[in-house]
Design a protein around this motif. Structure first.
Motif, mmCIF file in Angstrom:
data_model
loop_
_atom_site.group_PDB
_atom_site.id
_atom_site.type_symbol
_atom_site.label_atom_id
_atom_site.label_comp_id
_atom_site.label_asym_id
_atom_site.label_seq_id
_atom_site.Cartn_x
_atom_site.Cartn_y
_atom_site.Cartn_z
ATOM 1 N N VAL A 7 8.803 9.335 4.795
ATOM 2 C CA VAL A 7 8.881 9.614 6.220
ATOM 3 C C VAL A 7 8.443 8.362 6.977
ATOM 4 C CG1 VAL A 7 7.832 11.015 8.040
ATOM 5 C CG2 VAL A 7 8.291 12.042 5.812
ATOM 6 N N ILE A 8 9.138 8.041 8.077
ATOM 7 C CA ILE A 8 8.755 6.851 8.862
ATOM 8 C C ILE A 8 8.547 7.253 10.321
ATOM 9 C CG2 ILE A 8 9.430 4.530 9.605
ATOM 10 C CD1 ILE A 8 11.286 4.388 7.166
ATOM 11 N N LEU A 9 7.389 6.899 10.850
ATOM 12 C CA LEU A 9 7.158 7.047 12.286
ATOM 13 C C LEU A 9 7.546 5.719 12.927
ATOM 14 C CD1 LEU A 9 4.577 8.428 10.620
ATOM 15 C CD2 LEU A 9 3.943 9.095 12.932
ATOM 16 N N THR A 10 8.498 5.736 13.831
ATOM 17 C CA THR A 10 8.918 4.488 14.453
ATOM 18 C C THR A 10 9.410 4.713 15.882
ATOM 19 O OG1 THR A 10 10.456 2.613 14.349
ATOM 20 C CG2 THR A 10 11.242 4.678 13.388
ATOM 21 N N VAL B 172 0.847 -1.202 0.000
ATOM 22 C CA VAL B 172 0.000 0.000 0.000
ATOM 23 C C VAL B 172 0.886 1.257 0.000
ATOM 24 C CG1 VAL B 172 -1.875 1.200 1.174
ATOM 25 C CG2 VAL B 172 -1.782 -1.305 1.227
ATOM 26 N N ILE B 173 1.981 1.205 0.747
ATOM 27 C CA ILE B 173 2.935 2.327 0.738
ATOM 28 C C ILE B 173 3.416 2.561 -0.698
ATOM 29 C CG2 ILE B 173 5.222 3.105 1.506
ATOM 30 C CD1 ILE B 173 4.818 1.400 4.056
ATOM 31 N N HIS B 174 3.788 1.470 -1.351
ATOM 32 C CA HIS B 174 4.287 1.554 -2.726
ATOM 33 C C HIS B 174 3.223 2.144 -3.656
ATOM 34 C CE1 HIS B 174 6.697 0.455 -6.178
ATOM 35 N NE2 HIS B 174 5.626 -0.091 -6.712
ATOM 36 N N LEU B 175 1.999 1.669 -3.497
ATOM 37 C CA LEU B 175 0.894 2.123 -4.347
ATOM 38 C C LEU B 175 0.669 3.631 -4.194
ATOM 39 C CD1 LEU B 175 -1.480 1.107 -6.203
ATOM 40 C CD2 LEU B 175 -2.879 1.085 -4.122
ATOM 41 N N LEU B 176 0.649 4.110 -2.948
ATOM 42 C CA LEU B 176 0.413 5.544 -2.751
ATOM 43 C C LEU B 176 1.597 6.366 -3.263
ATOM 44 C CD1 LEU B 176 -1.568 6.195 0.537
ATOM 45 C CD2 LEU B 176 -2.333 5.357 -1.673
ATOM 46 N N LYS B 177 2.806 5.856 -3.057
ATOM 47 C CA LYS B 177 3.981 6.581 -3.550
ATOM 48 C C LYS B 177 3.923 6.746 -5.072
ATOM 49 C CE LYS B 177 7.829 8.701 -3.378
ATOM 50 N NZ LYS B 177 7.761 10.108 -2.920
ATOM 51 N N GLU B 178 3.476 5.698 -5.761
ATOM 52 C CA GLU B 178 3.407 5.745 -7.226
ATOM 53 C C GLU B 178 2.283 6.642 -7.729
ATOM 54 O OE1 GLU B 178 5.243 3.053 -9.588
ATOM 55 O OE2 GLU B 178 6.497 3.863 -7.991
ATOM 56 N N ASN B 179 1.279 6.859 -6.881
ATOM 57 C CA ASN B 179 0.076 7.545 -7.355
ATOM 58 C C ASN B 179 -0.153 8.913 -6.739
ATOM 59 O OD1 ASN B 179 -1.606 5.659 -9.205
ATOM 60 N ND2 ASN B 179 -0.803 4.336 -7.599
ATOM 61 N N SER B 180 0.814 9.407 -5.991
ATOM 62 C CA SER B 180 0.596 10.698 -5.348
ATOM 63 C C SER B 180 1.829 11.567 -5.467
ATOM 64 C CB SER B 180 0.258 10.485 -3.869
ATOM 65 O OG SER B 180 0.156 11.737 -3.219
ATOM 66 N N GLU B 181 1.587 12.861 -5.521
ATOM 67 C CA GLU B 181 2.717 13.818 -5.526
ATOM 68 C C GLU B 181 3.067 14.238 -4.108
ATOM 69 O OE1 GLU B 181 0.058 14.432 -7.987
ATOM 70 O OE2 GLU B 181 1.405 13.131 -9.121
ATOM 71 N N LEU B 182 2.221 13.897 -3.145
ATOM 72 C CA LEU B 182 2.475 14.321 -1.764
ATOM 73 C C LEU B 182 3.512 13.403 -1.113
ATOM 74 C CD1 LEU B 182 -1.159 15.067 -0.512
ATOM 75 C CD2 LEU B 182 0.657 16.723 -0.980
ATOM 76 N N PRO B 183 4.221 13.907 -0.096
ATOM 77 C CA PRO B 183 5.112 13.015 0.661
ATOM 78 C C PRO B 183 4.288 11.903 1.319
ATOM 79 C CG PRO B 183 5.508 15.334 1.216
ATOM 80 C CD PRO B 183 4.268 15.298 0.377
ATOM 81 N N ILE B 184 4.861 10.699 1.326
ATOM 82 C CA ILE B 184 4.168 9.546 1.921
ATOM 83 C C ILE B 184 4.868 9.176 3.229
ATOM 84 C CG2 ILE B 184 3.500 7.128 1.589
ATOM 85 C CD1 ILE B 184 2.130 9.115 -0.368
ATOM 86 N N ALA B 185 4.058 9.057 4.268
ATOM 87 C CA ALA B 185 4.580 8.624 5.564
ATOM 88 C C ALA B 185 4.090 7.208 5.845
ATOM 89 C CB ALA B 185 4.091 9.582 6.663
ATOM 90 N N ALA B 186 4.862 6.458 6.627
ATOM 91 C CA ALA B 186 4.443 5.119 7.041
ATOM 92 C C ALA B 186 4.627 5.020 8.548
ATOM 93 C CB ALA B 186 5.273 4.055 6.342
ATOM 94 N N TYR B 187 3.632 4.463 9.213
ATOM 95 C CA TYR B 187 3.707 4.326 10.667
ATOM 96 C C TYR B 187 4.074 2.880 11.017
ATOM 97 C CZ TYR B 187 2.436 5.709 15.509
ATOM 98 O OH TYR B 187 2.454 6.011 16.844
ATOM 99 N N HIS B 188 5.311 2.707 11.441
ATOM 100 C CA HIS B 188 5.813 1.409 11.932
ATOM 101 C C HIS B 188 5.273 1.303 13.362
ATOM 102 C CE1 HIS B 188 9.714 -0.880 13.214
ATOM 103 N NE2 HIS B 188 8.885 -1.722 12.676
ATOM 104 N N VAL B 189 4.126 0.648 13.503
ATOM 105 C CA VAL B 189 3.338 0.810 14.735
ATOM 106 C C VAL B 189 3.864 -0.028 15.897
ATOM 107 C CG1 VAL B 189 1.247 1.452 13.479
ATOM 108 C CG2 VAL B 189 1.620 -0.953 14.130
ATOM 109 N N SER B 190 3.249 0.214 17.034
ATOM 110 C CA SER B 190 3.712 -0.364 18.299
ATOM 111 C C SER B 190 3.874 -1.886 18.230
ATOM 112 C CB SER B 190 2.755 0.029 19.428
ATOM 113 O OG SER B 190 1.445 -0.423 19.159
ATOM 114 N N GLY B 191 2.872 -2.582 17.692
ATOM 115 C CA GLY B 191 2.934 -4.048 17.659
ATOM 116 C C GLY B 191 4.054 -4.552 16.763
ATOM 117 N N GLU B 192 4.309 -3.811 15.691
ATOM 118 C CA GLU B 192 5.388 -4.209 14.783
ATOM 119 C C GLU B 192 6.749 -4.038 15.467
ATOM 120 O OE1 GLU B 192 3.828 -3.285 10.379
ATOM 121 O OE2 GLU B 192 4.094 -1.473 11.561
ATOM 122 N N CYS B 193 6.887 -2.941 16.206
ATOM 123 C CA CYS B 193 8.138 -2.736 16.951
ATOM 124 C C CYS B 193 8.261 -3.762 18.073
ATOM 125 C CB CYS B 193 8.192 -1.328 17.529
ATOM 126 S SG CYS B 193 8.339 -0.039 16.274
#
Ligand code: PBG
Length: 325
Positions: free
Chosen positions: A308-311, A255-276
């Motif tokens: 951008v990554i929130l982690t 989904v990150i890849h899809l939005l990056k390919e389809n948007s001119e805006l900066p894309i952020a991803a939230y590496h969330v609590s459970g993943e950490c």
């Protein structure tokens, strides 16, 4: 053999020259938890290494991050049960410790980027991101509450607001309210594709914000869906979002890849609590090597297309890689 890909892997110098993806501390946002009081620094049992800080303890923590070049923060409030109600009124109360803290952070560290959380759940006696009426999470009547919260946060000095509630139309509604109050410079980091995920467990432990009944599936996205993220991205973009976010990150790299390919805006991803937490648990058990698994994980999110990554690993990354990878 004319073509030997191994030639570009034979030394550190060549590998680094040929690297397609880089990650630096300026790409990271550090999520932090705060609670009212003094002298509190309590570790989240399901997310070892991450703490809930009282304001007096948070300021030196931010200071030490700034020293490392890490200067983007998203702050989440843990609110006492007695202050929660069905309308989340504490979220914009003049006594709100979170708003006071934001003022203090921005006056001590004007050069940081301070990001808020906009949603009812930390303040709601129902534990939902929207208003609950007869067991239903109602959309349109939630919007004025989110707007009031947003204006209060902008007034407190947050640089960007992070609507994480997934109500329809909230970006436009919030943008309008901000502009009407003269906060035209306050940005919006939209939680665009936020999935109804099992990966938020440690976060809800940290804030004691789990829903009192039901789940969040009627507003957060179905993990089965990808195209729907494009609908959300179109809406948020046309409603005035400044950045688009995908959340969680690792289970949603496509989904990150899809939005990056389809948007001119900066894309952020939230590496969330459970993943950490999963990674930390395996490392603390000696099953994985944190020193290798952590940078590889963050790099993979970036390679997928996150600007951008929130982690929760932001500070540990900054300590280990002051010059990036
Ligand atoms: C809710 C909110 C959640 C997170 C950020 N904002 C949890 C939820 O939707 O219940 C989760 C972040 C994390 O797990 O690290 N407004």
């Amino acid at each position: 053999m004319l073509r030997r890909p191994r030639r570009n892997r034979q030394s550190a110098a060549i590998r680094e020259m040929a690297a397609e993806t880089h990650l630096n501390v300026q790409h990271l946002i550090f999520p932090m938890f705060v609670l009212d009081g003094t002298n509190i620094r309590s570790e989240i049992h399901s997310l070892p290494g991450i703490f809930r800080f009282s304001p007096d303890q948070l300021l030196p923590e931010i200071d030490s991050c700034m020293e490392l070049g890490l200067r983007n923060f998203v702050v989440f409030p843990a609110v006492a049960d007695g202050l929660k109600d069905s309308m989340a009124t504490y979220s914009y109360s003049p006594d709100n410790f979170y708003l006071k803290l934001a003022r203090e952070i921005k006056s001590r560290f004007p050069e940081c980027c301070l990001i808020s959380d906009v949603a009812m759940d930390p303040y709601s006696s129902d534990g939902h991101d929207g208003l609950v009426r007869n067991g239903e999470i109602v959309n349109d009547d939630t919007l004025p509450i989110l707007a009031q919260m947003s204006v209060a946060q902008a007034e407190a000095g947050f640089d960007m607001l992070g609507p994480s509630d997934m109500m329809d139309g909230r970006i436009g509604f919030i943008r309008q309210a901000l502009d009407d109050h003269g906060y035209t410079k306050t940005g919006i980091l939209a939680y665009t594709a936020k999935y109804a995920s099992a990966m938020y467990g440690p976060f809800r432990d940290a804030l004691d914000s789990a829903p009192k009944s039901g789940d969040k599936k009627s507003y957060q996205m179905n993990p089965a869906n990808k195209k729907e993220a494009l609908i959300e991205a179109d809406l948020d973009t046309s409603e005035g979002a400044d950045m688009l976010m995908v959340k969680p990150a690792l289970h949603y790299l496509d989904v990150i890849h899809l939005l990056k390919e389809n948007s001119e805006l900066p894309i952020a991803a939230y590496h969330v609590s459970g993943e950490c937490a999963m990674l930390r648990a395996a490392c603390n058990n000696g099953w994985l090597d944190f020193e290798r698994a952590m940078p590889e994980t963050l790099l993979s999110i970036r390679r997928a297309g996150a600007d951008v990554i929130l982690t929760y690993f932001a500070k540990e990354f900054a300590q280990r890689y002051p010059r990036g990878i």
